[in-house]
Enzyme design. Structure first.
Site, mmCIF file in Angstrom:
data_model
loop_
_atom_site.group_PDB
_atom_site.id
_atom_site.type_symbol
_atom_site.label_atom_id
_atom_site.label_comp_id
_atom_site.label_asym_id
_atom_site.label_seq_id
_atom_site.Cartn_x
_atom_site.Cartn_y
_atom_site.Cartn_z
ATOM 1 N N PRO A 9 0.792 -1.231 0.000
ATOM 2 C CA PRO A 9 0.000 0.000 0.000
ATOM 3 C C PRO A 9 0.826 1.284 0.000
ATOM 4 O O PRO A 9 1.850 1.377 0.665
ATOM 5 C CB PRO A 9 -0.831 -0.097 1.282
ATOM 6 N N ASN A 10 0.322 2.222 -0.769
ATOM 7 C CA ASN A 10 0.853 3.593 -0.868
ATOM 8 C C ASN A 10 2.154 3.708 -1.663
ATOM 9 O O ASN A 10 2.633 4.811 -1.905
ATOM 10 C CB ASN A 10 1.017 4.228 0.524
ATOM 11 N N ARG A 17 4.525 10.903 -2.199
ATOM 12 C CA ARG A 17 4.403 10.506 -0.800
ATOM 13 C C ARG A 17 5.687 10.802 -0.032
ATOM 14 O O ARG A 17 6.734 10.206 -0.314
ATOM 15 C CB ARG A 17 4.150 9.001 -0.811
ATOM 16 N N TYR A 22 10.919 8.893 1.113
ATOM 17 C CA TYR A 22 10.837 7.843 0.100
ATOM 18 C C TYR A 22 11.412 8.239 -1.250
ATOM 19 O O TYR A 22 11.447 7.422 -2.170
ATOM 20 C CB TYR A 22 9.373 7.404 -0.058
ATOM 21 N N ASN A 71 8.061 -5.619 -1.011
ATOM 22 C CA ASN A 71 8.006 -4.534 -0.037
ATOM 23 C C ASN A 71 6.542 -4.475 0.411
ATOM 24 O O ASN A 71 5.702 -3.897 -0.278
ATOM 25 C CB ASN A 71 8.431 -3.201 -0.667
ATOM 26 N N ALA A 74 3.129 -0.931 4.745
ATOM 27 C CA ALA A 74 2.588 -0.942 6.115
ATOM 28 C C ALA A 74 2.192 -2.342 6.576
ATOM 29 O O ALA A 74 2.206 -2.630 7.784
ATOM 30 C CB ALA A 74 1.391 0.001 6.197
ATOM 31 N N GLU A 95 12.885 -9.462 1.245
ATOM 32 C CA GLU A 95 12.074 -8.335 1.722
ATOM 33 C C GLU A 95 12.873 -7.041 1.516
ATOM 34 O O GLU A 95 14.073 -7.004 1.822
ATOM 35 C CB GLU A 95 11.800 -8.544 3.211
ATOM 36 N N HIS A 97 12.792 -2.680 1.979
ATOM 37 C CA HIS A 97 12.196 -1.421 2.451
ATOM 38 C C HIS A 97 13.050 -0.274 1.965
ATOM 39 O O HIS A 97 14.285 -0.327 2.085
ATOM 40 C CB HIS A 97 12.103 -1.399 3.977
ATOM 41 N N ARG A 104 13.283 3.955 12.583
ATOM 42 C CA ARG A 104 12.107 4.833 12.573
ATOM 43 C C ARG A 104 11.252 4.592 13.830
ATOM 44 O O ARG A 104 11.779 4.225 14.866
ATOM 45 C CB ARG A 104 11.338 4.617 11.256
HETATM 46 C C1 DQA Z 1 8.242 0.921 3.893
HETATM 47 C C2 DQA Z 1 8.300 1.150 5.395
HETATM 48 C C3 DQA Z 1 6.945 0.915 6.033
HETATM 49 O O1 DQA Z 1 7.023 1.106 7.439
HETATM 50 C C4 DQA Z 1 5.938 1.892 5.468
HETATM 51 O O2 DQA Z 1 4.657 1.625 6.006
HETATM 52 C C5 DQA Z 1 5.910 1.870 3.985
HETATM 53 C C6 DQA Z 1 7.155 1.762 3.237
HETATM 54 C C7 DQA Z 1 9.567 1.291 3.190
HETATM 55 O O3 DQA Z 1 9.712 0.947 2.032
HETATM 56 O O4 DQA Z 1 10.438 1.925 3.804
HETATM 57 O O5 DQA Z 1 4.855 2.054 3.378
HETATM 58 O O6 DQA Z 1 7.995 -0.446 3.641
#
Ligand code: DQA
Length: 142
Positions: A9-10, A17, A22, A71, A74, A95, A97, A104
């Site tokens: 998501p997002n 964003r 990011y 990835n 959330a 995985e 990020h 964080r």
């Molecule tokens: C994320 C880190 C997550 O905590 C966050 O909710 C994201 C992006 C990252 O790529 O750093 O949406 O996965």
């Protein structure tokens, strides 16, 4: 080999964003970079804001995909369903990020997916996806 890259998501809003966190490049730029990296291999790029759709996509990879790069965004911190789907299909998974989730907020420090993933790459921005793909290439001797 066939690689499936899943973004949660997002991440479709990359660029817009929280660019300080990011980055300024958008989701299409990320996809282009990954496509170039995977030249000569089979690649599927998938992004969804919906947990169940991500579970369905992981399930559909069973028996036809060599490696997953995910990835979970959330859902990293909440989704037992995504963890269970990865365990069910048994496909080698990395995985990724963009940010360093260990540095964080407290609630970002725990990842369910890390309980299954062979490797977690965090805090390297888009480069993390390329390193994840390299890991899979090396694993399969490609
Ligand atoms: C994320 C880190 C997550 O905590 C966050 O909710 C994201 C992006 C990252 O790529 O750093 O949406 O996965």
């Amino acid at each position: 080999m066939k690689i499936l890259v899943i973004n949660g998501p997002n991440l479709n809003l990359l660029g817009l964003r929280e660019p300080d966190l990011y980055g300024k490049q958008d989701y299409n730029a990320l996809c282009d970079m990954i496509r170039e990296k995977c030249t000569g291999h089979e690649l599927e790029l998938f992004q969804s804001n919906h947990e169940g759709d991500i579970v369905d996509k992981i399930q559909s990879a069973y028996g036809n995909t060599d490696g997953i790069v995910i990835n979970p965004a959330a859902y990293t911190h909440t989704s037992v369903a995504i963890l269970d789907a990865l365990k069910a299909v048994g496909i080698p998974t990395v995985e990724v990020h963009l940010t360093d989730i260990a540095q964080r907020e407290e609630f970002r420090k725990h990842s369910f997916v890390s309980l299954y993933a062979e490797k977690t790459i965090k805090g390297l921005g888009f480069e993390g996806y390329l390193q994840a793909i390299d890991y899979l290439f090396e694993k399969y001797g490609k």
